[in-house]
Design a protein around this motif. Structure first.
Motif, PDB file in Angstrom:
ATOM      1  N   ARG A   1      26.073 -49.863 169.275  1.00 41.16           N
ATOM      2  CA  ARG A   1      27.274 -50.403 169.929  1.00 41.16           C
ATOM      3  C   ARG A   1      27.331 -51.914 169.814  1.00 41.16           C
ATOM      4  O   ARG A   1      28.396 -52.491 169.607  1.00 41.16           O
ATOM      5  CB  ARG A   1      27.294 -49.989 171.394  1.00 41.16           C
ATOM      6  N   ALA A   2      26.181 -52.572 169.942  1.00 43.90           N
ATOM      7  CA  ALA A   2      26.143 -54.032 169.823  1.00 43.90           C
ATOM      8  C   ALA A   2      26.496 -54.464 168.404  1.00 43.90           C
ATOM      9  O   ALA A   2      27.176 -55.482 168.220  1.00 43.90           O
ATOM     10  CB  ALA A   2      24.763 -54.557 170.212  1.00 43.90           C
ATOM     11  N   LEU A   3      26.062 -53.726 167.421  1.00 41.51           N
ATOM     12  CA  LEU A   3      26.402 -54.054 166.035  1.00 41.51           C
ATOM     13  C   LEU A   3      27.897 -53.912 165.779  1.00 41.51           C
ATOM     14  O   LEU A   3      28.471 -54.668 164.997  1.00 41.51           O
ATOM     15  CB  LEU A   3      25.642 -53.141 165.068  1.00 41.51           C
ATOM     16  N   ARG A   4      28.529 -52.963 166.426  1.00 38.69           N
ATOM     17  CA  ARG A   4      29.959 -52.728 166.239  1.00 38.69           C
ATOM     18  C   ARG A   4      30.827 -53.633 167.108  1.00 38.69           C
ATOM     19  O   ARG A   4      32.045 -53.671 166.922  1.00 38.69           O
ATOM     20  CB  ARG A   4      30.264 -51.265 166.527  1.00 38.69           C
ATOM     21  N   HIS A   5      30.218 -54.351 168.035  1.00 34.58           N
ATOM     22  CA  HIS A   5      30.962 -55.259 168.907  1.00 34.58           C
ATOM     23  C   HIS A   5      31.543 -56.393 168.060  1.00 34.58           C
ATOM     24  O   HIS A   5      30.868 -56.925 167.184  1.00 34.58           O
ATOM     25  CB  HIS A   5      30.032 -55.822 169.984  1.00 34.58           C
TER      26      HIS A   5
ATOM     27  N   ALA B   1      32.006 -59.459 168.629  1.00 33.89           N
ATOM     28  CA  ALA B   1      31.337 -60.759 168.761  1.00 33.89           C
ATOM     29  C   ALA B   1      29.834 -60.665 168.491  1.00 33.89           C
ATOM     30  O   ALA B   1      29.082 -61.564 168.874  1.00 33.89           O
ATOM     31  CB  ALA B   1      31.578 -61.309 170.166  1.00 33.89           C
ATOM     32  N   SER B   2      29.393 -59.612 167.811  1.00 36.24           N
ATOM     33  CA  SER B   2      27.951 -59.481 167.582  1.00 36.24           C
ATOM     34  C   SER B   2      27.459 -60.603 166.669  1.00 36.24           C
ATOM     35  O   SER B   2      28.090 -60.926 165.664  1.00 36.24           O
ATOM     36  CB  SER B   2      27.611 -58.117 166.995  1.00 36.24           C
ATOM     37  N   PRO B   3      26.337 -61.214 167.029  1.00 38.65           N
ATOM     38  CA  PRO B   3      25.817 -62.341 166.252  1.00 38.65           C
ATOM     39  C   PRO B   3      25.221 -61.893 164.916  1.00 38.65           C
ATOM     40  O   PRO B   3      24.792 -60.750 164.756  1.00 38.65           O
ATOM     41  CB  PRO B   3      24.737 -62.936 167.162  1.00 38.65           C
TER      42      PRO B   3
ATOM     43  N   ARG C   1      13.938 -53.058 170.974  1.00 40.31           N
ATOM     44  CA  ARG C   1      14.003 -53.574 172.350  1.00 40.31           C
ATOM     45  C   ARG C   1      14.022 -55.094 172.351  1.00 40.31           C
ATOM     46  O   ARG C   1      14.729 -55.721 173.132  1.00 40.31           O
ATOM     47  CB  ARG C   1      12.793 -53.025 173.120  1.00 40.31           C
ATOM     48  N   TRP C   2      13.260 -55.717 171.450  1.00 38.70           N
ATOM     49  CA  TRP C   2      13.212 -57.178 171.348  1.00 38.70           C
ATOM     50  C   TRP C   2      14.584 -57.730 170.980  1.00 38.70           C
ATOM     51  O   TRP C   2      15.037 -58.720 171.564  1.00 38.70           O
ATOM     52  CB  TRP C   2      12.164 -57.578 170.305  1.00 38.70           C
ATOM     53  N   LEU C   3      15.254 -57.093 170.030  1.00 36.57           N
ATOM     54  CA  LEU C   3      16.602 -57.535 169.653  1.00 36.57           C
ATOM     55  C   LEU C   3      17.582 -57.376 170.816  1.00 36.57           C
ATOM     56  O   LEU C   3      18.398 -58.268 171.073  1.00 36.57           O
ATOM     57  CB  LEU C   3      17.108 -56.737 168.448  1.00 36.57           C
ATOM     58  N   LEU C   4      17.511 -56.260 171.508  1.00 35.37           N
ATOM     59  CA  LEU C   4      18.447 -56.007 172.607  1.00 35.37           C
ATOM     60  C   LEU C   4      18.265 -56.993 173.754  1.00 35.37           C
ATOM     61  O   LEU C   4      19.243 -57.368 174.405  1.00 35.37           O
ATOM     62  CB  LEU C   4      18.287 -54.573 173.124  1.00 35.37           C
ATOM     63  N   ARG C   5      17.053 -57.418 173.987  1.00 32.31           N
ATOM     64  CA  ARG C   5      16.816 -58.374 175.081  1.00 32.31           C
ATOM     65  C   ARG C   5      17.335 -59.769 174.758  1.00 32.31           C
ATOM     66  O   ARG C   5      17.465 -60.596 175.655  1.00 32.31           O
ATOM     67  CB  ARG C   5      15.335 -58.438 175.418  1.00 32.31           C
ATOM     68  N   ARG C   6      17.604 -60.039 173.510  1.00 31.76           N
ATOM     69  CA  ARG C   6      18.104 -61.341 173.108  1.00 31.76           C
ATOM     70  C   ARG C   6      19.618 -61.365 172.910  1.00 31.76           C
ATOM     71  O   ARG C   6      20.177 -62.357 172.477  1.00 31.76           O
ATOM     72  CB  ARG C   6      17.400 -61.804 171.838  1.00 31.76           C
ATOM     73  N   LEU C   7      20.285 -60.276 173.238  1.00 36.04           N
ATOM     74  CA  LEU C   7      21.735 -60.232 173.119  1.00 36.04           C
ATOM     75  C   LEU C   7      22.375 -61.183 174.122  1.00 36.04           C
ATOM     76  O   LEU C   7      21.874 -61.344 175.241  1.00 36.04           O
ATOM     77  CB  LEU C   7      22.250 -58.819 173.403  1.00 36.04           C
ATOM     78  N   PRO C   8      23.494 -61.793 173.740  1.00 32.20           N
ATOM     79  CA  PRO C   8      24.242 -62.575 174.733  1.00 32.20           C
ATOM     80  C   PRO C   8      24.658 -61.669 175.894  1.00 32.20           C
ATOM     81  O   PRO C   8      24.940 -60.483 175.689  1.00 32.20           O
ATOM     82  CB  PRO C   8      25.466 -63.061 173.943  1.00 32.20           C
ATOM     83  N   PRO C   9      24.682 -62.208 177.102  1.00 28.57           N
ATOM     84  CA  PRO C   9      24.951 -61.376 178.286  1.00 28.57           C
ATOM     85  C   PRO C   9      26.243 -60.572 178.218  1.00 28.57           C
ATOM     86  O   PRO C   9      26.274 -59.420 178.648  1.00 28.57           O
ATOM     87  CB  PRO C   9      25.002 -62.389 179.440  1.00 28.57           C
ATOM     88  N   ASP C  10      27.313 -61.149 177.678  1.00 25.39           N
ATOM     89  CA  ASP C  10      28.579 -60.413 177.637  1.00 25.39           C
ATOM     90  C   ASP C  10      28.498 -59.195 176.706  1.00 25.39           C
ATOM     91  O   ASP C  10      29.015 -58.126 177.024  1.00 25.39           O
ATOM     92  CB  ASP C  10      29.729 -61.337 177.223  1.00 25.39           C
ATOM     93  N   ILE C  11      27.818 -59.331 175.591  1.00 21.92           N
ATOM     94  CA  ILE C  11      27.660 -58.209 174.677  1.00 21.92           C
ATOM     95  C   ILE C  11      26.704 -57.174 175.278  1.00 21.92           C
ATOM     96  O   ILE C  11      26.958 -55.965 175.198  1.00 21.92           O
ATOM     97  CB  ILE C  11      27.143 -58.676 173.299  1.00 21.92           C
ATOM     98  N   ALA C  12      25.649 -57.615 175.905  1.00 19.18           N
ATOM     99  CA  ALA C  12      24.696 -56.686 176.537  1.00 19.18           C
ATOM    100  C   ALA C  12      25.375 -55.866 177.622  1.00 19.18           C
ATOM    101  O   ALA C  12      25.173 -54.655 177.714  1.00 19.18           O
ATOM    102  CB  ALA C  12      23.501 -57.456 177.101  1.00 19.18           C
ATOM    103  N   GLN C  13      26.211 -56.495 178.433  1.00 23.42           N
ATOM    104  CA  GLN C  13      26.906 -55.771 179.492  1.00 23.42           C
ATOM    105  C   GLN C  13      27.931 -54.794 178.918  1.00 23.42           C
ATOM    106  O   GLN C  13      28.059 -53.679 179.383  1.00 23.42           O
ATOM    107  CB  GLN C  13      27.597 -56.748 180.439  1.00 23.42           C
ATOM    108  N   ALA C  14      28.641 -55.223 177.878  1.00 24.36           N
ATOM    109  CA  ALA C  14      29.646 -54.360 177.272  1.00 24.36           C
ATOM    110  C   ALA C  14      29.018 -53.140 176.620  1.00 24.36           C
ATOM    111  O   ALA C  14      29.569 -52.036 176.698  1.00 24.36           O
ATOM    112  CB  ALA C  14      30.452 -55.139 176.243  1.00 24.36           C
TER     113      ALA C  14
END
Length: 93
Positions: free
Chosen positions: A26-30, A32-34, A76-89
């Motif tokens: 989901r983060a990859l498809r967001h 604003a994903s970095p 897990r390491w990548l997910l913990r470094r997500l920007p907060p808005d993307i992590a919440q979404a």
């Protein structure tokens, strides 16, 4: 008894990995994903597909364990470094 404990750990690991893998997808498809997230995910995929391993897969049991440990840790390491808005979404879905 040891087999049951090992099976229970593998089941727990699979549950965690499955949830983390979904969140990573989901983060990859967001929108604003970095870029570093895409690069990190590509590196994880290359590690899984590469014939070169930290511990060769020809060694019984130990060869597969490094993949079972390193890949979930990397995700897990990548997910913990997500920007907060993307992590919440991605966590809300």
């Amino acid at each position: 008894m040891k087999v049951f404990a090992m099976w229970k750990r593998l089941t727990l690991l699979w549950t965690v990995l499955r949830g983390d893998a979904r969140q990573l997808w989901r983060a990859l498809r967001h929108p604003a994903s970095p870029g570093w997230l895409k690069l990190g995910t590509a590196l994880i995929a290359m590690y899984l597909l590469s014939p070169v391993d930290l511990v060769p897969d020809v060694l019984p049991f130990i060869g597969v364990v490094d993949d079972l440990v390193l890949v979930p840790l990397a995700i897990r390491w990548l997910l913990r470094r997500l920007p907060p808005d993307i992590a919440q979404a991605t966590a809300r879905r």
